[in-house]
Design an enzyme around this catalytic site. Structure first.
Site, PDB file in Angstrom:
ATOM      1  N   THR A  86      54.366  76.000   6.085  1.00  0.00           N
ATOM      2  CA  THR A  86      53.798  76.291   7.062  1.00  0.00           C
ATOM      3  C   THR A  86      52.077  75.712   7.261  1.00  0.00           C
ATOM      4  O   THR A  86      51.454  75.599   6.112  1.00  0.00           O
ATOM      5  CB  THR A  86      53.726  77.658   7.559  1.00  0.00           C
ATOM      6  N   ASP A  87      51.617  75.498   8.562  1.00  0.00           N
ATOM      7  CA  ASP A  87      50.140  75.074   8.597  1.00  0.00           C
ATOM      8  C   ASP A  87      49.452  76.522   8.691  1.00  0.00           C
ATOM      9  O   ASP A  87      50.085  77.618   8.603  1.00  0.00           O
ATOM     10  CB  ASP A  87      50.079  74.170   9.877  1.00  0.00           C
ATOM     11  N   MET A  88      48.259  76.455   9.086  1.00  0.00           N
ATOM     12  CA  MET A  88      47.168  77.585   9.158  1.00  0.00           C
ATOM     13  C   MET A  88      47.935  78.582  10.470  1.00  0.00           C
ATOM     14  O   MET A  88      47.729  79.852  10.275  1.00  0.00           O
ATOM     15  CB  MET A  88      46.048  77.400   9.752  1.00  0.00           C
TER      16      MET A  88
END
Length: 129
Positions: A14-16
């Site tokens: 995942t990203d932030m």
């Protein structure tokens, strides 16, 4: 012919914002294709050593429809659409429950030494039909 591979979304995917990073969908569908080939009884290392060819992706057309998130349970579905002497065309989907999140059409070909195009080995074409 339909193949399905369950995948869990990990934090590293995942990203932030906790959303699956877009390039990871390509990793998911690659993993599913590798698992599908293995389920056919094809040893890709032996194919490279015996036949002198390897699979490579020639083309991908992808649509990102809905986001997957951290800890989601996903299903990657692979369906063979066409097989010729030189290419495999597959439809691949990433699904969460009833939701279609991602879909792609992938064209796979074989290459030999030096990147020269090669025919798909006959034993593989027979297993796919």
């Amino acid at each position: 012919m339909v193949h399905e591979l369950p995948i869990r979304v990990y934090y590293e995917d995942t990203d932030m914002g906790g959303i699956v990073y877009y390039a990871n969908y390509l990793r998911y569908i690659e993993r599913a294709r590798s698992d599908w080939v293995r389920s056919l009884g094809v040893d890709q290392n032996a194919m490279r050593e015996k036949d002198g060819v390897v699979f490579v992706v020639r083309r991908v057309e992808a649509d990102y429809l809905k986001p997957a998130k951290f800890d989601d349970e996903l299903l990657v579905r692979t369906v063979v659409k066409a097989v010729t002497g030189v290419r495999l065309i597959m439809s691949q989907e990433v699904i969460r429950g009833d939701d279609l999140l991602f879909q792609a059409e992938v064209t796979v070909v074989c290459i030999g030494e030096g990147g020269v195009p090669a025919r798909l080995p006959a034993n593989i074409r027979r297993r796919i039909h």
